[in-house]
Design an enzyme around this catalytic site. Structure first.
Site, PDB file in Angstrom:
ATOM      1  N   HIS A  41      34.502  -1.126 -64.799  1.00  0.00           N
ATOM      2  CA  HIS A  41      33.387  -0.202 -65.042  1.00  0.00           C
ATOM      3  C   HIS A  41      32.885   0.339 -63.698  1.00  0.00           C
ATOM      4  CE1 HIS A  41      31.982  -1.393 -69.365  1.00  0.00           C
ATOM      5  NE2 HIS A  41      33.281  -1.139 -69.290  1.00  0.00           N
ATOM      6  N   TYR A  75      21.773  -0.116 -70.788  1.00  0.00           N
ATOM      7  CA  TYR A  75      20.513  -0.883 -70.745  1.00  0.00           C
ATOM      8  C   TYR A  75      19.419   0.049 -71.272  1.00  0.00           C
ATOM      9  CZ  TYR A  75      22.704  -4.259 -67.524  1.00  0.00           C
ATOM     10  OH  TYR A  75      23.503  -5.229 -66.952  1.00  0.00           O
ATOM     11  N   PRO A 119      19.277 -12.752 -67.353  1.00  0.00           N
ATOM     12  CA  PRO A 119      20.591 -12.103 -67.364  1.00  0.00           C
ATOM     13  C   PRO A 119      20.555 -10.574 -67.198  1.00  0.00           C
ATOM     14  CG  PRO A 119      20.041 -12.971 -69.535  1.00  0.00           C
ATOM     15  CD  PRO A 119      18.989 -13.442 -68.594  1.00  0.00           C
ATOM     16  N   LYS A 179      23.773 -11.546 -63.044  1.00  0.00           N
ATOM     17  CA  LYS A 179      24.006 -12.284 -61.795  1.00  0.00           C
ATOM     18  C   LYS A 179      24.330 -13.761 -61.978  1.00  0.00           C
ATOM     19  CE  LYS A 179      23.821  -8.950 -59.217  1.00  0.00           C
ATOM     20  NZ  LYS A 179      25.131  -8.588 -59.721  1.00  0.00           N
ATOM     21  N   TYR A 194      23.772  -4.483 -58.033  1.00  0.00           N
ATOM     22  CA  TYR A 194      24.436  -4.769 -59.310  1.00  0.00           C
ATOM     23  C   TYR A 194      25.906  -5.146 -59.096  1.00  0.00           C
ATOM     24  CZ  TYR A 194      25.362  -4.484 -64.316  1.00  0.00           C
ATOM     25  OH  TYR A 194      25.692  -4.791 -65.616  1.00  0.00           O
TER      26      TYR A 194
HETATM   27  P1  FAS Z   1      26.961 -24.255 -66.969  1.00  0.00           P
HETATM   28  O1  FAS Z   1      25.619 -24.573 -67.568  1.00  0.00           O
HETATM   29  O2  FAS Z   1      27.791 -23.174 -67.567  1.00  0.00           O
HETATM   30  O3  FAS Z   1      27.874 -25.571 -66.974  1.00  0.00           O
HETATM   31  C1  FAS Z   1      27.322 -26.834 -66.661  1.00  0.00           C
HETATM   32  C2  FAS Z   1      28.190 -27.884 -67.338  1.00  0.00           C
HETATM   33  O4  FAS Z   1      27.735 -29.179 -66.931  1.00  0.00           O
HETATM   34  C3  FAS Z   1      28.061 -27.828 -68.857  1.00  0.00           C
HETATM   35  O5  FAS Z   1      29.340 -27.707 -69.434  1.00  0.00           O
HETATM   36  C4  FAS Z   1      27.390 -29.134 -69.217  1.00  0.00           C
HETATM   37  O6  FAS Z   1      27.872 -29.673 -70.432  1.00  0.00           O
HETATM   38  C5  FAS Z   1      27.779 -30.025 -68.042  1.00  0.00           C
HETATM   39  N1  FAS Z   1      26.866 -31.145 -67.816  1.00  0.00           N
HETATM   40  C6  FAS Z   1      25.506 -31.125 -67.830  1.00  0.00           C
HETATM   41  N2  FAS Z   1      25.023 -32.354 -67.554  1.00  0.00           N
HETATM   42  C7  FAS Z   1      26.103 -33.165 -67.350  1.00  0.00           C
HETATM   43  C8  FAS Z   1      26.249 -34.552 -67.030  1.00  0.00           C
HETATM   44  N3  FAS Z   1      25.191 -35.355 -66.874  1.00  0.00           N
HETATM   45  N4  FAS Z   1      27.508 -35.047 -66.897  1.00  0.00           N
HETATM   46  C9  FAS Z   1      28.592 -34.244 -67.052  1.00  0.00           C
HETATM   47  N5  FAS Z   1      28.515 -32.924 -67.351  1.00  0.00           N
HETATM   48  C10 FAS Z   1      27.272 -32.400 -67.502  1.00  0.00           C
HETATM   49  N6  FAS Z   1      24.849 -15.073 -67.039  1.00  0.00           N
HETATM   50  C11 FAS Z   1      25.164 -13.762 -66.956  1.00  0.00           C
HETATM   51  O7  FAS Z   1      25.567 -13.301 -65.885  1.00  0.00           O
HETATM   52  N7  FAS Z   1      25.050 -12.953 -68.067  1.00  0.00           N
HETATM   53  C12 FAS Z   1      24.615 -13.439 -69.276  1.00  0.00           C
HETATM   54  O8  FAS Z   1      24.502 -12.708 -70.246  1.00  0.00           O
HETATM   55  C13 FAS Z   1      24.283 -14.797 -69.407  1.00  0.00           C
HETATM   56  N8  FAS Z   1      23.866 -15.321 -70.613  1.00  0.00           N
HETATM   57  C14 FAS Z   1      23.531 -16.654 -70.679  1.00  0.00           C
HETATM   58  C15 FAS Z   1      23.090 -17.242 -71.900  1.00  0.00           C
HETATM   59  C16 FAS Z   1      22.731 -18.606 -71.963  1.00  0.00           C
HETATM   60  C17 FAS Z   1      22.269 -19.209 -73.272  1.00  0.00           C
HETATM   61  C18 FAS Z   1      22.801 -19.409 -70.795  1.00  0.00           C
HETATM   62  C19 FAS Z   1      22.401 -20.870 -70.834  1.00  0.00           C
HETATM   63  C20 FAS Z   1      23.246 -18.844 -69.597  1.00  0.00           C
HETATM   64  C21 FAS Z   1      23.617 -17.470 -69.534  1.00  0.00           C
HETATM   65  N9  FAS Z   1      24.081 -16.879 -68.347  1.00  0.00           N
HETATM   66  C22 FAS Z   1      24.407 -15.578 -68.247  1.00  0.00           C
HETATM   67  C23 FAS Z   1      24.222 -17.652 -67.164  1.00  0.00           C
HETATM   68  C24 FAS Z   1      25.500 -18.410 -67.292  1.00  0.00           C
HETATM   69  O9  FAS Z   1      26.575 -17.518 -67.412  1.00  0.00           O
HETATM   70  C25 FAS Z   1      25.560 -19.313 -66.098  1.00  0.00           C
HETATM   71  O10 FAS Z   1      25.258 -18.601 -64.909  1.00  0.00           O
HETATM   72  C26 FAS Z   1      26.887 -19.997 -65.960  1.00  0.00           C
HETATM   73  O11 FAS Z   1      27.164 -20.668 -67.152  1.00  0.00           O
HETATM   74  C27 FAS Z   1      26.780 -20.925 -64.761  1.00  0.00           C
HETATM   75  O12 FAS Z   1      27.829 -21.771 -64.811  1.00  0.00           O
HETATM   76  P2  FAS Z   1      27.663 -23.307 -64.352  1.00  0.00           P
HETATM   77  O13 FAS Z   1      26.906 -23.333 -63.074  1.00  0.00           O
HETATM   78  O14 FAS Z   1      29.029 -23.865 -64.430  1.00  0.00           O
HETATM   79  O15 FAS Z   1      26.689 -23.978 -65.431  1.00  0.00           O
HETATM   80  C1  PHB Z   2      27.035  -9.574 -71.317  1.00  0.00           C
HETATM   81  O1  PHB Z   2      27.983  -8.802 -71.603  1.00  0.00           O
HETATM   82  O2  PHB Z   2      26.911 -10.706 -71.833  1.00  0.00           O
HETATM   83  C2  PHB Z   2      25.997  -9.111 -70.329  1.00  0.00           C
HETATM   84  C3  PHB Z   2      26.233  -7.966 -69.592  1.00  0.00           C
HETATM   85  C4  PHB Z   2      25.266  -7.547 -68.675  1.00  0.00           C
HETATM   86  C5  PHB Z   2      24.093  -8.280 -68.527  1.00  0.00           C
HETATM   87  C6  PHB Z   2      23.878  -9.443 -69.278  1.00  0.00           C
HETATM   88  C7  PHB Z   2      24.839  -9.850 -70.185  1.00  0.00           C
HETATM   89  O3  PHB Z   2      23.143  -7.868 -67.644  1.00  0.00           O
END
Ligand code: FAS
Ligand code: PHB
Length: 389
Positions: A72, A200, A292, A296, A384
């Site tokens: 994109h 957006y 989100p 980032k 971005y």
């Molecule tokens: P994660 O949370 O993905 O992974 C951490 C891992 O550690 C998990 O699998 C967990 O089970 C494990 N863990 C926890 N405690 C533990 C323990 N005691 N022992 C062993 N394992 C353990 N980012 C965007 O850029 N765009 C989005 O739209 C977006 N939407 C999101 C929606 C939700 C609901 C959430 C929660 C996050 C969202 N994010 C989004 C952010 C997301 O993408 C995170 O930045 C990304 O998952 C970060 O990855 P990790 O740091 O690996 O953490």
């Molecule tokens: C997504 O595709 O999940 C998405 C894209 C852009 C954002 C947040 C989420 O800013």
């Protein structure tokens, strides 16, 4: 059990670090609380900066990304009947790639498995000891038994609710937080996107985002009050509100269909300092959370891992400690800039319950200035697509 680097968490951060370190010949053990299916079932991020895509290729996970990722060159912003396109390519000569976090996680899991990286699933870490000593001891449970992993360093890639951050003494740890008075209701559906790039939207009813996962699968979001649940939102109600908020022109191209996933995520800004304590490193959501809106979260996790993998490789390959010493400061300089941008995008595009007429006037003016100023659009674009490392 003994290894060089113990990794807590098998999300994108932990999996990417395990891959990069094992490629460099460093012995790792990854401990993940959930099952592989559970980790893959979480629908989250969708936009990758070139820093993240370059790192995935370095990790040998670029094949599907290059075949299926959507490049994109810009994004649309609709604002209460007005709108503009931010042209990343023209403004800063860069782009982003649409490639879901689920696919990133799958590719990294497959690469680690193929390389024989030692990973234990359904193996929650319950205790971390010896951070200031010569070796760290991680206590975890697996298969009903309590086990201990001794390692030289531990990477807490265990997300916002993990155990790593809690191992830093309260007298050392500083946290900064802002909780937003709304959440995002996200829907995944197998229908074609309404536009060739993301849209957006700020509408008087609230925020909406038209994103995608492929030319046949959309990821749509709308801002919802914190007290609401997915049960309050039938597919029909979601699509109607989604189209309203995107605006009449964009709505004409919106295809609707049954949701294959529907969830509500709360929004917060959170930063923990320092990101290193003795032999413990925090990376990804364990250290920071961004709303989100700026896309980032996953990208910050990737840049943390870029810094951490290089620091640990320099240590084991050249007995160099400099990058380890600089890890926290280098990551936090970038984390705070992404936190600022994500907060700014969130304040520009959402309806805050407590905002008065003056506040709405400022929000409108922020958009009008963005629309009228190439300099303002360049600031948005460079943040971005990802600030340089
Ligand atoms: P994660 O949370 O993905 O992974 C951490 C891992 O550690 C998990 O699998 C967990 O089970 C494990 N863990 C926890 N405690 C533990 C323990 N005691 N022992 C062993 N394992 C353990 N980012 C965007 O850029 N765009 C989005 O739209 C977006 N939407 C999101 C929606 C939700 C609901 C959430 C929660 C996050 C969202 N994010 C989004 C952010 C997301 O993408 C995170 O930045 C990304 O998952 C970060 O990855 P990790 O740091 O690996 O953490
Ligand atoms: C997504 O595709 O999940 C998405 C894209 C852009 C954002 C947040 C989420 O800013």
């Amino acid at each position: 059990m003994r290894t060089q680097v113990g990794i807590i968490g098998g999300g994108p951060s932990g999996l990417l670090l395990a891959r990069l370190l094992s490629l460099a010949g460093i012995r790792v053990v990854l401990l993940e609380r959930q099952s592989p299916g559970y980790v893959l079932g979480r629908i989250r991020a969708g936009i990758l900066e070139t820093i993240a895509t370059d790192l995935l290729r370095e990790a040998g996970c670029g094949t599907r990304l290059d075949a299926e990722g959507l490049v994109h060159d810009g994004t649309f912003i609709n604002f209460q009947g007005d709108g503009l396109r931010i042209d990343f390519k023209d403004l800063v000569g860069r782009h982003v790639t649409v490639y879901g976090q689920t696919e990133v996680t799958r590719d990294l899991m497959d690469a680690n498995t193929a390389a024989g990286v030692e990973a234990f699933y359904e193996a929650p870490v319950t205790r971390i000891e010896g951070l200031q000593g010569d070796r760290v001891r991680l206590t975890f449970t697996h298969g009903g038994a309590e086990k201990v992993l001794e390692c030289g360093f531990v990477a807490a890639c265990d997300g916002y609710h993990g155990v790593g951050r809690a191992a830093i003494p309260a007298s050392v740890l500083k946290t900064y937080e802002r909780v937003y008075p709304f959440g995002w209701l996200g829907v995944l559906a197998d229908v074609p996107p309404c536009a060739h790039e993301l849209v957006y939207a700020n509408h008087r009813n609230g925020f909406a985002l038209a994103s995608m996962r492929s030319p046949t699968r959309v990821r749509g979001y709308i801002q919802v009050p914190l007290h609401e649940t997915v049960d309050d939102w039938s597919d029909e109600r979601f699509w109607a509100e989604y189209k309203t908020r995107l605006g009449p022109e964009t709505a004409k191209a919106v295809a609707t269909g049954p949701s294959i996933e529907k969830s509500i995520a709360p929004l917060r800004s959170f930063v923990a300092e320092p990101m290193r304590y003795g032999r413990l490193f925090l990376a990804g959501d364990a250290a920071h959370i961004v709303p989100p809106t700026g896309a980032k979260g996953l990208n910050l996790a990737a840049s943390d891992i870029r810094y951490l993998s290089r620091a640990l490789i320099a240590h084991y390959a050249n007995n160099s400690h400099d990058l380890i010493e600089r890890y926290s400061a280098d990551c936090l300089a970038r984390v705070w800039k992404a936190t600022r941008f994500s907060w700014w995008m969130t304040t520009l595009l959402h309806r805050f319950p407590e905002t008065d007429a003056f506040g709405h006037g400022l929000q409108r003016t922020e958009f009008d200035y963005l629309k009228s100023s190439r300099a303002a659009q360049t600031v948005l674009a460079e943040n971005y697509v990802g600030l340089p490392i």
